[in-house]
Design a protein around this motif. Structure first.
Motif, PDB file in Angstrom:
ATOM      1  N   LEU A   1       0.828  -1.200   0.000  1.00 32.88           N
ATOM      2  CA  LEU A   1       0.000   0.000   0.000  1.00 32.88           C
ATOM      3  C   LEU A   1       0.872   1.263   0.000  1.00 32.88           C
ATOM      4  CD1 LEU A   1      -3.148   0.530   2.237  1.00 32.88           C
ATOM      5  CD2 LEU A   1      -1.505   2.352   1.887  1.00 32.88           C
ATOM      6  N   ILE A   2       1.894   1.273   0.869  1.00 34.10           N
ATOM      7  CA  ILE A   2       2.782   2.436   0.961  1.00 34.10           C
ATOM      8  C   ILE A   2       3.592   2.600  -0.324  1.00 34.10           C
ATOM      9  CG2 ILE A   2       4.786   3.393   2.172  1.00 34.10           C
ATOM     10  CD1 ILE A   2       2.179   3.643   3.706  1.00 34.10           C
TER      11      ILE A   2
ATOM     12  N   HIS B   1       3.455   5.878  -2.926  1.00 35.39           N
ATOM     13  CA  HIS B   1       4.573   6.681  -3.414  1.00 35.39           C
ATOM     14  C   HIS B   1       4.672   6.651  -4.936  1.00 35.39           C
ATOM     15  CE1 HIS B   1       6.290   6.350   0.810  1.00 35.39           C
ATOM     16  NE2 HIS B   1       6.211   7.623   0.562  1.00 35.39           N
ATOM     17  N   ASP B   2       4.400   5.487  -5.516  1.00 37.90           N
ATOM     18  CA  ASP B   2       4.483   5.392  -6.977  1.00 37.90           C
ATOM     19  C   ASP B   2       3.465   6.293  -7.668  1.00 37.90           C
ATOM     20  OD1 ASP B   2       6.531   3.571  -6.838  1.00 37.90           O
ATOM     21  OD2 ASP B   2       5.261   1.798  -7.138  1.00 37.90           O
ATOM     22  N   ASN B   3       2.346   6.548  -7.010  1.00 40.39           N
ATOM     23  CA  ASN B   3       1.258   7.301  -7.636  1.00 40.39           C
ATOM     24  C   ASN B   3       0.995   8.651  -6.971  1.00 40.39           C
ATOM     25  OD1 ASN B   3       0.198   5.158  -9.607  1.00 40.39           O
ATOM     26  ND2 ASN B   3       0.183   4.040  -7.680  1.00 40.39           N
TER      27      ASN B   3
ATOM     28  N   CYS C   1      -7.899   3.510   3.904  1.00 46.23           N
ATOM     29  CA  CYS C   1      -7.952   4.117   2.570  1.00 46.23           C
ATOM     30  C   CYS C   1      -9.201   4.970   2.381  1.00 46.23           C
ATOM     31  CB  CYS C   1      -7.906   3.023   1.500  1.00 46.23           C
ATOM     32  SG  CYS C   1      -6.319   2.147   1.419  1.00 46.23           S
ATOM     33  N   GLU C   2     -10.303   4.552   2.995  1.00 45.43           N
ATOM     34  CA  GLU C   2     -11.578   5.237   2.755  1.00 45.43           C
ATOM     35  C   GLU C   2     -11.822   6.409   3.693  1.00 45.43           C
ATOM     36  OE1 GLU C   2     -14.573   2.241   2.949  1.00 45.43           O
ATOM     37  OE2 GLU C   2     -14.017   1.328   1.021  1.00 45.43           O
ATOM     38  N   THR C   3     -11.241   6.380   4.892  1.00 55.38           N
ATOM     39  CA  THR C   3     -11.530   7.447   5.859  1.00 55.38           C
ATOM     40  C   THR C   3     -10.314   8.288   6.231  1.00 55.38           C
ATOM     41  OG1 THR C   3     -11.182   5.975   7.777  1.00 55.38           O
ATOM     42  CG2 THR C   3     -13.417   6.091   6.858  1.00 55.38           C
ATOM     43  N   ILE C   4      -9.184   7.664   6.432  1.00 53.85           N
ATOM     44  CA  ILE C   4      -7.985   8.406   6.866  1.00 53.85           C
ATOM     45  C   ILE C   4      -7.319   9.100   5.682  1.00 53.85           C
ATOM     46  CG2 ILE C   4      -5.790   8.302   8.095  1.00 53.85           C
ATOM     47  CD1 ILE C   4      -8.213   7.444   9.774  1.00 53.85           C
ATOM     48  N   MET C   5      -7.097   8.352   4.614  1.00 54.54           N
ATOM     49  CA  MET C   5      -6.357   8.895   3.478  1.00 54.54           C
ATOM     50  C   MET C   5      -6.982  10.152   2.865  1.00 54.54           C
ATOM     51  SD  MET C   5      -3.535   8.490   1.855  1.00 54.54           S
ATOM     52  CE  MET C   5      -2.890   6.819   1.848  1.00 54.54           C
TER      53      MET C   5
END
Length: 501
Positions: free
Chosen positions: A16-17, A21-23, A61-65
């Motif tokens: 995920l990390i 970074h890639d995107n 991914c849905e709430t923090i990011m």
């Protein structure tokens, strides 16, 4: 969670990390959320039952990011860099995996000794005088603090303790409490807010002295302040010099200030939180001329040296000044009995416990090498110089002061209000992030090369976003300076950039 489940979620988290970074260029720097957004999304009470790790990452991914400001984005140009690298993440994983609390040498010998080794490595790379290193014969040495804020406060408290001990030697009848109330600390009006806060936390009056037109505090200003306060019955105790001020990255002349502090018996602390990392490159060490006068020196490896927060590297000329101030004994915390020079770091800091932070510094230095770290610094400075040239070609803008390290300050020639409007409008678009400051009573925008991912094309992208927004405020005049860049100029700029790399 058992070890097998940990392997699964660990791999998923690293993927995920890595994908993040890639995107990262595909994301706006600033999030599109309103205050209180997460309070509405998350339940009011903690879950009673354990949740599946896949659900945890899904919720992340849905709430923090969506509420994250992307500090590692190539279009993040605010504040200063926050160090990060895969090498540092490896060190963090190792540190977290071991779960060491380094309260004493016996609590984990490698935790103490690796810090000694890495602080010697880093001190030598920076070109610090030998007396600041653990490997010297004297009582000097280095320690990793949590932040430059913490280092400034630790040294203020040590200076306070040292000064009262010196005064008591001359007059044992001295009233300690009344005398401490007379102590005064000094710094530049360009200092970071944490320096002023150290005075608040350390119960010492902190005078912010006026800097000159270049943002530097001159020796005569400091000398005059000492004389003024002594005439009032006050006692100069502590001075914080800035090597790389927060606003414009100005450098106080330590070679001028140092002798005055030495003559008055005032502790000289050097705050080089951001710019100090550049001293690993020999061509920038002239900026710390006079460092031999300092009692303490601090720089944040977690800013510009690719080490994840927190890792603030602090060195002192005499570690006994710290030990005398902070030594509190308990039978369960016996110091190590050895002829070897092994520090008990609990006496060098405010907390008792300490993380195995040196592992991050160790993995970064080993995986990048000294030359890799120098290249990182030089490349980012070169990118800042390239950005400054782009700005200078547009007659609507002024670069001032001259760019320093990887920081460029600029403004619109039409005045402060329109420059503020430009920054406000850019911030609302969320495509890049910068902050402002004041230089010679004018509002300027700070553009810092922060992300390790930033390249020449990213700088051009940022400039085009700025330029397009400026077009909405001040239509660009069709003139040779801003549009008709000759082939010679283009080739010259490219040549300068490539040469600097």
């Amino acid at each position: 969670m058992n070890s097998q489940e940990f392997r699964e979620i660990g791999k998923a988290t690293i993927d995920l990390i890595a994908d993040y970074h890639d995107n990262i260029r595909n994301r706006n720097v600033l999030p599109s959320v309103e205050p209180g957004y997460l309070l509405k999304l998350l339940p009011e009470d903690a879950p009673e039952e354990p949740e599946d790790h896949q659900n945890v990452l899904k919720d992340f991914c849905e709430t923090i990011m969506p509420g994250i400001t992307h500090w590692q984005s190539p279009q993040f140009h605010a504040y200063f860099p926050t160090g990060q690298s895969f090498a540092s993440m490896i060190g963090s994983i190792l540190s977290d995996g071991l779960g060491v609390i380094g309260i004493t040498w016996n609590a984990s010998p490698a935790c103490t000794e690796l810090e000694v080794v890495t602080m010697n490595w880093l001190g030598k790379l920076l070109g610090l005088p030998e007396e600041f290193l653990n490997c010297s014969e004297g009582p000097g040495g280095g320690i990793i603090q949590g932040s430059a804020s913490e280092a400034t406060l630790v040294c203020l408290l040590a200076a306070k303790d040292k000064k009262i001990r010196q005064l008591l030697e001359n007059d044992p009848t001295l009233d300690e409490d009344q005398t401490k109330n007379k102590f005064v600390a000094y710094t530049s009006d360009q200092c970071n807010s944490s320096v002023e806060k150290a005075g608040v936390l350390g119960s010492m009056k902190m005078r912010l002295l006026k800097s000159d037109n270049n943002g530097q505090l001159r020796a005569q200003t400091l000398k005059d302040a000492f004389e003024e306060d002594k005439a009032k019955g006050l006692i100069p105790c502590y001075f914080v010099a800035n090597l790389g001020t927060t606003g414009i990255c100005a450098f106080d002349p330590i070679y001028e200030i140092g002798p005055i502090c030495q003559e008055e018996g005032v502790w000289l602390h050097v705050d080089a939180a951001y710019a100090g990392a550049a001293f690993i490159c020999p061509e920038y060490r002239h900026l710390m001329k006079g460092i031999e006068y300092a009692d303490s020196f601090d720089m944040n490896a977690h800013k510009w040296l690719l080490v994840n927060f927190d890792c603030s590297a602090m060195w002192v000329k005499n570690s006994y000044d710290l030990i005398n101030a902070f030594d509190v004994q308990r039978i369960y915390l016996d110091d190590v009995k050895t002829a070897a020079k092994v520090p008990d770091y609990r006496h060098w800091q405010m907390p008792l416990g300490r993380r195995f932070r040196s592992l991050k510094l160790w993995t970064v230095i080993k995986m990048y090498g000294a030359e890799g770290l120098r290249k990182h610094i030089r490349d980012q400075i070169s990118l800042a110089q390239y950005f400054a040239k782009l700005v200078q070609r547009d007659e609507r803008f002024v670069v001032e002061p001259e760019s320093s390290m990887a920081l460029v300050c600029f403004r619109l020639v039409n005045g402060d209000k329109i420059t503020r409007d430009l920054l406000d409008n850019l911030t609302k678009k969320k495509e890049l992030f910068m902050v402002g400051c004041t230089y010679r009573e004018r509002f300027v925008i700070r553009f810092v090369i922060c992300s390790r991912f930033t390249n020449k094309e990213d700088v051009e992208t940022s400039w085009n976003i700025i330029k397009e927004e400026a077009d909405q405020l001040i239509p660009e005049k069709m003139n040779a300076k801003s549009h008709a860049i000759s082939a010679f100029d283009q080739l010259g700029t490219i040549g300068i950039y490539e040469k600097s790399k």
